[in-house]
Design an enzyme around this catalytic site. Structure first.
Site, mmCIF file in Angstrom:
data_model
loop_
_atom_site.group_PDB
_atom_site.id
_atom_site.type_symbol
_atom_site.label_atom_id
_atom_site.label_comp_id
_atom_site.label_asym_id
_atom_site.label_seq_id
_atom_site.Cartn_x
_atom_site.Cartn_y
_atom_site.Cartn_z
ATOM 1 N N LYS A 119 -6.391 10.705 -1.553
ATOM 2 C CA LYS A 119 -6.866 9.597 -2.381
ATOM 3 C C LYS A 119 -7.658 10.126 -3.567
ATOM 4 C CE LYS A 119 -7.815 4.840 -1.602
ATOM 5 N NZ LYS A 119 -8.502 3.800 -0.857
ATOM 6 N N TRP A 151 -3.524 6.505 -4.330
ATOM 7 C CA TRP A 151 -2.930 7.423 -3.368
ATOM 8 C C TRP A 151 -1.939 8.402 -3.987
ATOM 9 C CZ3 TRP A 151 -5.232 7.743 1.101
ATOM 10 C CH2 TRP A 151 -5.862 6.618 1.647
ATOM 11 N N THR A 210 0.844 -1.189 0.000
ATOM 12 C CA THR A 210 0.000 0.000 0.000
ATOM 13 C C THR A 210 0.878 1.237 0.000
ATOM 14 O OG1 THR A 210 -1.607 1.313 1.230
ATOM 15 C CG2 THR A 210 -0.265 -0.204 2.535
ATOM 16 N N GLU A 252 -4.620 -3.075 4.638
ATOM 17 C CA GLU A 252 -4.184 -3.674 5.907
ATOM 18 C C GLU A 252 -5.271 -4.500 6.587
ATOM 19 O OE1 GLU A 252 -3.653 -0.606 4.896
ATOM 20 O OE2 GLU A 252 -1.759 0.229 5.617
HETATM 21 P P1 AMP Z 1 -6.515 1.269 0.596
HETATM 22 O O1 AMP Z 1 -5.593 0.544 1.494
HETATM 23 O O2 AMP Z 1 -5.850 1.841 -0.608
HETATM 24 O O3 AMP Z 1 -7.718 0.463 0.252
HETATM 25 O O4 AMP Z 1 -7.047 2.552 1.381
HETATM 26 C C1 AMP Z 1 -7.676 2.498 2.638
HETATM 27 C C2 AMP Z 1 -8.122 3.879 3.043
HETATM 28 O O5 AMP Z 1 -9.082 4.387 2.103
HETATM 29 C C3 AMP Z 1 -8.814 3.964 4.377
HETATM 30 O O6 AMP Z 1 -7.907 3.997 5.460
HETATM 31 C C4 AMP Z 1 -9.602 5.270 4.225
HETATM 32 O O7 AMP Z 1 -8.772 6.407 4.430
HETATM 33 C C5 AMP Z 1 -10.016 5.233 2.768
HETATM 34 N N1 AMP Z 1 -11.366 4.652 2.623
HETATM 35 C C6 AMP Z 1 -11.672 3.370 2.349
HETATM 36 N N2 AMP Z 1 -13.008 3.197 2.285
HETATM 37 C C7 AMP Z 1 -13.575 4.388 2.545
HETATM 38 C C8 AMP Z 1 -14.932 4.862 2.646
HETATM 39 N N3 AMP Z 1 -15.991 4.081 2.435
HETATM 40 N N4 AMP Z 1 -15.121 6.168 2.950
HETATM 41 C C9 AMP Z 1 -14.071 7.002 3.139
HETATM 42 N N5 AMP Z 1 -12.770 6.619 3.044
HETATM 43 C C10 AMP Z 1 -12.526 5.322 2.761
#
Ligand code: AMP
Length: 528
Positions: A426, A431, A173, A316
């Site tokens: 994001k 990212w 990630t 994670e």
């Molecule tokens: P990733 O590991 O790339 O899937 O990113 C995870 C992160 O995405 C989380 O820690 C949040 O900051 C953001 N995220 C994931 N789902 C949501 C959601 N439904 N609403 C807002 N932020 C989200």
């Protein structure tokens, strides 16, 4: 005394065995980058994965070795998921949207042995080959190369055996500061996660399901769908291209009932539907996650009778954390009340625990009062203990993972995200590092200080803007700063706007206070 039941170890190869035995003929359809389409099924995917296991053994791949992919969603990628774990290896899905230095870092850090890739990424592979130090064999998925490679085998073999706590998959990630970090899933954690994913409030899958996952197989394990899809024996419809016209056409031709993607994908789908008058009459379950789903998106899907699972999770957390499961009083609520529930990040399934702690004093666990926001922490059997190759430390025992999200927990367990402590932005599900943008900006001779923050954007959910303090007497324009940044960061990382200010707010420790800066720019709007 131990209980007297069978030891049926939770290894993910059991998923494909089950799918091939109980749902043998259920189809796996792929729309390829060149527009052609192929059909296979669970029995054939299993046979091909066994052949791949034999072919990998011939390359000298053994237990624990990392087998990497650089590929979009398609049936050969699915075969590779099972072939890689079948040989006892660790499947490492690389995100092709990362930059060269990140790609270099992660493949070397993972010590990948073999790389399977789409022909579309040939230029990337050619460029990176000299920098990747551990990859011994490159195999292209296209042009007959993959088929010839596994076609030399007969599939008459067994999966590697081992412990259910053996690693099976590695995903990096970049949603953290510093180098990308690896999350090493176990067979056991992946199996428990896959079974959980079948629940109505999450993917709601059974043998009648026809799923088109838009969420890529290279990001957060495609939310675990290639594993849980096998457990349910669903029909998969993959598209190696993400064009909304292709996706809508496929959904209608293949009678897709379920689809999953980040909000940006759903938005592009809506735009195509509005421009062409296309409808999606067979769609009944939509999973939206990765970023906050906007209200109008939930309303539109719900109004057309689609059940929406608005999910929060992270690489994670395998990644399922929460979804907008119905509350006990769901039926008593009017439509707006139901949308209110779905708009928040929802509640946990069994197996995930959440808590919020005080932002300044992590020892203080906050009340679930629906008002107090704090640092969101999570634990459970499919939540990370520590990053790949990180040393064990005291926090391992406590097992609460700090998500970097800021949230409010409501008395009924509903999670409501309000902010982030991690310094990343994001955009369209991928990212952008604010720290790297800032460092690049600060290397401009006219810049005294720079800070990047994410601003809501109707298409990309968030886009960066750069807030800059000029050096005394220096003159520079926003375009000049952008041109300077373009020398060191990818085009899609460039800020949508550069705003000049006299000063940037700082916190007690002298660091830029992103919280205050975001507050200062709260009314700032970006348009498409
Ligand atoms: P990733 O590991 O790339 O899937 O990113 C995870 C992160 O995405 C989380 O820690 C949040 O900051 C953001 N995220 C994931 N789902 C949501 C959601 N439904 N609403 C807002 N932020 C989200």
């Amino acid at each position: 005394m131990l209980g007297a039941m069978q030891d049926w170890d939770l290894r993910v190869t059991r998923l494909i065995d089950h799918a091939a035995r109980e749902h043998a003929a259920r189809e796996i359809v792929t729309h390829w980058a060149d527009g052609s389409e192929t059909r296979t099924n669970w029995a054939e995917v299993r046979r091909d994965a066994l052949k791949m296991t034999q072919a990998l053994r011939k390359l000298g791949v053994t237990k624990g070795d990392r087998i990497a992919t650089l590929a979009m969603n398609h049936s050969r990628h699915l075969v590779t998921w099972y072939g890689a774990v079948g040989v006892g290896g660790v499947l490492h899905t690389i995100n092709p949207r990362l930059f060269d230095d990140q790609l270099e870092y992660i493949a070397n850090h993972a010590e990948d042995q073999v790389l399977l890739y789409d022909a579309a990424f040939q230029p990337l592979v050619d460029r990176m080959k000299v920098k990747w130090t551990t990859i011994k064999r490159y195999i292209c998925f296209d042009n007959g190369e993959f088929e010839d490679w596994i076609g030399a085998e007969d599939g008459e073999t067994e999966w590697a055996s081992g412990d259910e706590r053996d690693p099976c998959m590695l995903c990096y990630t970049s949603g953290t500061t510093g180098n990308p970090k690896g999350v090493l899933y176990q067979h056991r954690s992946t199996m428990l996660h896959a079974i959980t994913g079948l629940q109505p409030a999450i993917f709601d899958m059974d043998a009648t399901t026809v799923m088109l996952p838009v969420v890529p197989m290279f990001h957060a394990a495609s939310w675990g769908l290639p594993w849980s899809g096998a457990a349910a024996g669903i029909k998969f419809v993959f598209s190696a291209v993400n064009d909304p016209a292709v996706l809508c056409d496929l959904m209608n031709r293949e009678k897709v009932t379920h689809s999953a993607g980040v909000p940006t994908v759903w938005l592009a789908t809506f735009q195509h539907m509005d421009a062409t008058g296309t409808t999606l009459p067979t769609l009944r379950h939509a999973i939206i996650g990765g970023s906050a789903a906007p209200r109008f998106m939930l309303e539109r899907l719900m109004q057309s009778g689609v059940n929406v699972a608005h999910a929060w999770g992270m690489t994670e957390t395998s990644p399922i954390g929460t979804t907008g499961a119905k509350t006990f009083d769901w039926a008593d609520k009017d439509f707006a009340g139901q949308v209110d529930i779905k708009q928040m990040q929802g509640r946990v399934p069994f197996g995930v625990e959440l808590r919020c702690v005080d932002l300044d004093d992590p020892a203080k666990v906050l009340l679930r009062d629906g008002q107090t926001s704090g640092a969101l922490q999570v634990r459970g059997p499919w939540v990370i203990k520590r990053y790949f190759k990180a040393d064990a430390d005291a926090t391992d025992a406590e097992q609460w993972f700090d998500t970097g999200d800021v949230a409010i927990l409501h008395p009924d367990g509903t999670l409501q995200l309000t902010d982030r402590t991690k310094d990343v932005i994001k955009s369209g599900g991928e990212w952008i590092s604010s720290v790297e943008l800032e460092n690049a900006a600060m290397s401009h001779p006219a810049v005294a200080e720079a800070a990047a923050i994410g601003i809501y954007h109707p298409k990309w959910d968030e886009r960066p803007i750069l807030v800059v303090v000029k050096k005394a007497g220096a003159e520079v324009s926003g375009d000049e700063i952008k041109a300077h940044l373009a020398q060191s960061v990818a085009k899609w990382w460039l800020p949508d706007a550069v705003e000049f200010v006299d000063q940037i707010p700082h916190g007690g420790t002298g660091k830029v206070s992103k919280k205050d800066l975001r507050e200062q720019f709260r009314e700032y709007t970006l348009t498409d």
